[in-house]
Scaffold this motif. Structure first.
Motif, PDB file in Angstrom:
ATOM      1  N   VAL A  30      88.290  35.983  16.460  1.00 47.74           N
ATOM      2  CA  VAL A  30      88.513  34.601  15.828  1.00 47.74           C
ATOM      3  C   VAL A  30      88.392  34.547  14.494  1.00 47.74           C
ATOM      4  O   VAL A  30      89.277  33.954  13.838  1.00 47.74           O
ATOM      5  CB  VAL A  30      87.691  33.604  16.811  1.00 47.74           C
ATOM      6  CG1 VAL A  30      87.874  32.340  16.217  1.00 47.74           C
ATOM      7  CG2 VAL A  30      88.341  33.550  18.301  1.00 47.74           C
ATOM      8  N   ASN A  34      91.111  34.099  11.692  1.00 50.05           N
ATOM      9  CA  ASN A  34      91.097  32.909  10.952  1.00 50.05           C
ATOM     10  C   ASN A  34      91.131  33.031   9.513  1.00 50.05           C
ATOM     11  O   ASN A  34      91.684  32.347   8.673  1.00 50.05           O
ATOM     12  CB  ASN A  34      89.938  31.967  11.405  1.00 50.05           C
ATOM     13  CG  ASN A  34      90.116  31.310  12.721  1.00 50.05           C
ATOM     14  OD1 ASN A  34      91.191  31.384  13.313  1.00 50.05           O
ATOM     15  ND2 ASN A  34      88.979  30.811  13.323  1.00 50.05           N
ATOM     16  N   SER A  56      92.100  26.833  14.019  1.00 51.38           N
ATOM     17  CA  SER A  56      91.765  28.323  14.591  1.00 51.38           C
ATOM     18  C   SER A  56      92.653  28.750  15.279  1.00 51.38           C
ATOM     19  O   SER A  56      93.699  28.357  15.894  1.00 51.38           O
ATOM     20  CB  SER A  56      90.296  28.082  15.543  1.00 51.38           C
ATOM     21  OG  SER A  56      89.880  29.399  15.735  1.00 51.38           O
ATOM     22  N   LYS A  58      93.910  30.765  18.745  1.00 50.25           N
ATOM     23  CA  LYS A  58      93.260  30.340  20.138  1.00 50.25           C
ATOM     24  C   LYS A  58      93.858  31.406  21.026  1.00 50.25           C
ATOM     25  O   LYS A  58      94.749  32.430  20.804  1.00 50.25           O
ATOM     26  CB  LYS A  58      94.052  28.818  20.381  1.00 50.25           C
ATOM     27  CG  LYS A  58      93.479  27.762  19.782  1.00 50.25           C
ATOM     28  CD  LYS A  58      94.011  26.432  20.124  1.00 50.25           C
ATOM     29  CE  LYS A  58      93.571  25.291  19.374  1.00 50.25           C
ATOM     30  NZ  LYS A  58      93.853  25.466  17.583  1.00 50.25           N
ATOM     31  N   GLU A  59      93.524  31.321  22.476  1.00 48.71           N
ATOM     32  CA  GLU A  59      93.854  32.348  23.413  1.00 48.71           C
ATOM     33  C   GLU A  59      95.290  32.516  23.507  1.00 48.71           C
ATOM     34  O   GLU A  59      96.214  33.323  23.598  1.00 48.71           O
ATOM     35  CB  GLU A  59      93.353  31.960  24.850  1.00 48.71           C
ATOM     36  CG  GLU A  59      93.732  32.856  25.841  1.00 48.71           C
ATOM     37  CD  GLU A  59      92.992  34.436  25.675  1.00 48.71           C
ATOM     38  OE1 GLU A  59      93.590  35.357  25.928  1.00 48.71           O
ATOM     39  OE2 GLU A  59      91.736  34.431  25.061  1.00 48.71           O
ATOM     40  N   ASP A  60      96.173  31.117  23.387  1.00 46.96           N
ATOM     41  CA  ASP A  60      97.553  31.187  23.433  1.00 46.96           C
ATOM     42  C   ASP A  60      98.450  31.362  22.079  1.00 46.96           C
ATOM     43  O   ASP A  60      99.375  31.173  22.276  1.00 46.96           O
ATOM     44  CB  ASP A  60      98.018  29.864  24.335  1.00 46.96           C
ATOM     45  CG  ASP A  60      97.626  28.626  23.513  1.00 46.96           C
ATOM     46  OD1 ASP A  60      96.990  28.891  22.489  1.00 46.96           O
ATOM     47  OD2 ASP A  60      98.280  27.651  24.009  1.00 46.96           O
ATOM     48  N   THR A  61      97.859  31.650  21.036  1.00 46.09           N
ATOM     49  CA  THR A  61      98.390  31.702  19.756  1.00 46.09           C
ATOM     50  C   THR A  61      99.367  32.856  20.037  1.00 46.09           C
ATOM     51  O   THR A  61      98.973  34.039  20.521  1.00 46.09           O
ATOM     52  CB  THR A  61      97.135  32.229  18.638  1.00 46.09           C
ATOM     53  OG1 THR A  61      96.558  30.962  18.471  1.00 46.09           O
ATOM     54  CG2 THR A  61      98.114  32.309  17.565  1.00 46.09           C
TER      55      THR A  61
END
Length: 105
Positions: A30, A34, A56, A58-61
């Motif tokens: 992360v 970022n 930020s 995220k898990e689903d980016t």
């Protein structure tokens, strides 16, 4: 109207791979991703165009892999106006090698 939705599939298992599956340490991932996205926004001078501030990954980016790169993708109108299209930020796998899972290094 169209959307580009990248899918990253593990060819051995056939399962969909999520962004943080690529890393040994989620917190380090992360932080580094970022930093890379923030640097890309600054280098392209996108700050004035942002309609939503980047906070930020995220898990689903969304992301995909290219030869030697992890490309982080944001949908139209997710960060910038719709007319600017999808935003992509290529990050050299070499820069992430210390936190990637072993088969990507």
């Amino acid at each position: 109207d169209h959307r580009v939705i990248p899918l990253t599939i593990d060819l051995k298992s056939g399962k969909n791979v999520k962004l943080f599956d690529l890393f040994r340490n989620r917190q380090a991932a992360v932080s580094r991703l970022n930093e890379a996205v923030e640097a890309g926004i600054a280098q392209r001078g996108l700050e004035p165009a942002l309609i939503n501030p980047f906070t930020s990954v995220k898990e689903d980016t969304r992301f995909y892999l290219l030869e030697g790169y992890l490309v982080v993708q944001f949908d139209r109108a997710e960060l910038t106006p719709y007319y600017m299209g999808e935003l992509t930020f290529p990050i050299a796998l070499e820069e992430l090698s210390d936190i990637l899972i072993s088969r990507l290094r």
